[in-house]
Motif scaffolding. Structure first.
Motif, mmCIF file in Angstrom:
data_model
loop_
_atom_site.group_PDB
_atom_site.id
_atom_site.type_symbol
_atom_site.label_atom_id
_atom_site.label_comp_id
_atom_site.label_asym_id
_atom_site.label_seq_id
_atom_site.Cartn_x
_atom_site.Cartn_y
_atom_site.Cartn_z
ATOM 1 N N TRP A 1 0.846 -1.364 0.565
ATOM 2 C CA TRP A 1 -0.018 0.269 0.398
ATOM 3 C C TRP A 1 0.580 0.680 0.207
ATOM 4 O O TRP A 1 2.385 1.566 1.142
ATOM 5 C CB TRP A 1 -1.125 -0.439 1.686
ATOM 6 N N ASP A 2 0.636 2.301 -0.492
ATOM 7 C CA ASP A 2 0.695 3.785 -0.792
ATOM 8 C C ASP A 2 0.666 4.163 0.573
ATOM 9 O O ASP A 2 -0.151 3.513 1.748
ATOM 10 C CB ASP A 2 0.622 4.653 -1.707
ATOM 11 N N VAL A 3 1.824 5.038 1.488
ATOM 12 C CA VAL A 3 0.918 5.248 2.905
ATOM 13 C C VAL A 3 1.170 6.685 2.485
ATOM 14 O O VAL A 3 1.648 7.656 2.211
ATOM 15 C CB VAL A 3 3.539 5.565 3.426
ATOM 16 N N CYS A 4 -0.132 6.628 3.436
ATOM 17 C CA CYS A 4 -0.646 8.114 3.667
ATOM 18 C C CYS A 4 0.017 8.568 4.036
ATOM 19 O O CYS A 4 0.820 9.149 5.409
ATOM 20 C CB CYS A 4 -2.288 7.944 4.751
ATOM 21 N N PRO A 5 0.197 10.371 3.370
ATOM 22 C CA PRO A 5 1.014 10.855 3.972
ATOM 23 C C PRO A 5 0.406 11.987 5.151
ATOM 24 O O PRO A 5 1.617 12.382 5.821
ATOM 25 C CB PRO A 5 1.276 12.217 2.681
ATOM 26 N N THR A 6 -0.146 11.896 5.125
ATOM 27 C CA THR A 6 -1.169 13.000 6.857
ATOM 28 C C THR A 6 -1.745 11.720 7.480
ATOM 29 O O THR A 6 -3.420 11.595 6.942
ATOM 30 C CB THR A 6 -1.758 14.202 6.120
ATOM 31 N N PRO A 7 -1.510 11.155 8.223
ATOM 32 C CA PRO A 7 -1.535 9.736 9.318
ATOM 33 C C PRO A 7 -3.035 10.809 9.738
ATOM 34 O O PRO A 7 -3.160 11.261 10.594
ATOM 35 C CB PRO A 7 -1.441 9.731 9.979
ATOM 36 N N GLY A 8 -4.104 9.751 9.740
ATOM 37 C CA GLY A 8 -5.505 10.510 10.012
ATOM 38 C C GLY A 8 -6.491 10.898 8.727
ATOM 39 O O GLY A 8 -7.722 11.140 9.558
ATOM 40 N N SER A 9 -6.026 11.587 8.162
ATOM 41 C CA SER A 9 -6.391 11.740 6.871
ATOM 42 C C SER A 9 -6.917 11.373 5.206
ATOM 43 O O SER A 9 -7.641 11.342 4.972
ATOM 44 C CB SER A 9 -5.444 13.127 5.826
ATOM 45 N N CYS A 10 -5.944 9.912 6.181
ATOM 46 C CA CYS A 10 -6.690 8.448 4.890
ATOM 47 C C CYS A 10 -7.598 8.060 5.824
ATOM 48 O O CYS A 10 -7.470 7.685 6.229
ATOM 49 C CB CYS A 10 -5.268 7.839 4.172
ATOM 50 N N HIS A 11 -7.800 7.375 4.400
ATOM 51 C CA HIS A 11 -8.919 6.141 5.189
ATOM 52 C C HIS A 11 -8.296 4.760 5.330
ATOM 53 O O HIS A 11 -7.069 4.607 4.864
ATOM 54 C CB HIS A 11 -10.155 5.425 3.645
ATOM 55 N N ALA A 12 -8.781 3.755 6.232
ATOM 56 C CA ALA A 12 -7.799 3.176 6.728
ATOM 57 C C ALA A 12 -7.432 2.252 5.573
ATOM 58 O O ALA A 12 -8.946 1.591 5.117
ATOM 59 C CB ALA A 12 -8.613 2.064 8.326
ATOM 60 N N ASP A 13 -6.464 1.384 5.639
ATOM 61 C CA ASP A 13 -6.674 0.336 4.852
ATOM 62 C C ASP A 13 -6.644 -1.080 5.629
ATOM 63 O O ASP A 13 -7.494 -1.876 4.285
ATOM 64 C CB ASP A 13 -4.890 0.256 4.044
ATOM 65 N N LEU A 14 -6.709 -1.459 6.903
ATOM 66 C CA LEU A 14 -7.202 -2.260 7.613
ATOM 67 C C LEU A 14 -8.154 -1.807 8.717
ATOM 68 O O LEU A 14 -7.674 -1.086 9.255
ATOM 69 C CB LEU A 14 -5.595 -3.182 7.646
#
Length: 232
Positions: free
Chosen positions: A189-202
């Motif tokens: 998976w691509d890493v979310c650049p701003t944690p908390g701003s992206c949908h969860a991968d799991l």
């Protein structure tokens, strides 16, 4: 048999309702299936696992649910037949429903191998965090987490599905639900650049006979690239 199947299909259709505010990204179809499986788990006193293709919402099971006991095989057959995207098998004593291709895809996150581990004074969320670390970074490292239900047991080696079955049993739960977002590329998976701003991968969720009892949403952390190690 026809009566049992009709009841199970009715459960699936009747639970399709509108999505609650804040859950508009959840799939009505998979939400209905998750709730139908939850009801089957309660009425048959059988543990069930569900790997959903899309995100699903979670509600409180209605206390006025029909207490009539169903045959679990016939009931699960009915709801899965109504949604050909899925296929189910009995894994140990747990009825597990997964996307058809997931059962034979060696790179599917839930087919990853989990090593044996002695879990002492852990919580369900801590163990789920360990499974997330395994899926993202190839290391089963449970984390100290005060959230979730207390568990202590010897986890046997197996797949993530086997681990979830064991965790659900040891925690006294009836249903696990997992959503794993499709990978961005063959390596992960691509890493979310701003944690908390992206949908969860799991997304992991656990339920007993009445309530959603928490779970875990996870994303890869910046600076820790994900990898998918295919089982040989």
């Amino acid at each position: 048999m026809r009566v049992i199947c009709a009841v199970a299909v009715a459960l699936l259709v009747s639970l399709g309702g509108s999505l609650a505010a804040g859950q508009l990204d959840a799939s009505p179809q998979d939400s209905a299936l998750a709730d139908a499986l939850w009801r089957i788990a309660v009425t048959t006193h059988t543990r069930i696992g569900f790997q959903s293709i899309d995100r699903s919402r979670h509600t409180r099971l209605n206390k006025s649910a029909n207490p009539e006991l169903l045959d679990v095989s016939h009931a699960v057959d009915a709801v899965v037949t109504a949604d050909p995207r899925y296929e189910w098998h009995l894994v140990g004593e747990t009825a597990v429903i997964r996307p058809r291709e997931a059962w034979t895809d060696p790179a599917d996150p839930l087919n990853r191998r989990v090593p044996p581990a002695r879990l002492t004074n852990q919580t369900t969320n801590g163990v789920l965090a360990g499974l997330s670390n395994l899926i993202f970074y190839n290391q089963f490292t449970p984390e100290h987490n005060y959230l979730g239900l207390p568990v202590s047991f010897q986890m046997k080696a197996g797949t993530v599905v086997d681990a979830l079955n064991q965790l659900t049993e040891q925690a006294g739960q009836l249903l696990w639900v997992v959503y794993a977002r499709p990978r961005d590329n063959p390596n992960g998976w691509d890493v979310c650049p701003t944690p908390g701003s992206c949908h969860a991968d799991l997304v992991f969720d656990l339920h007993d006979d009445m309530h959603w009892n928490g779970g875990l949403s996870a994303q890869p952390q910046p600076g820790k690239p994900t990898t998918i190690r295919v089982a040989k």
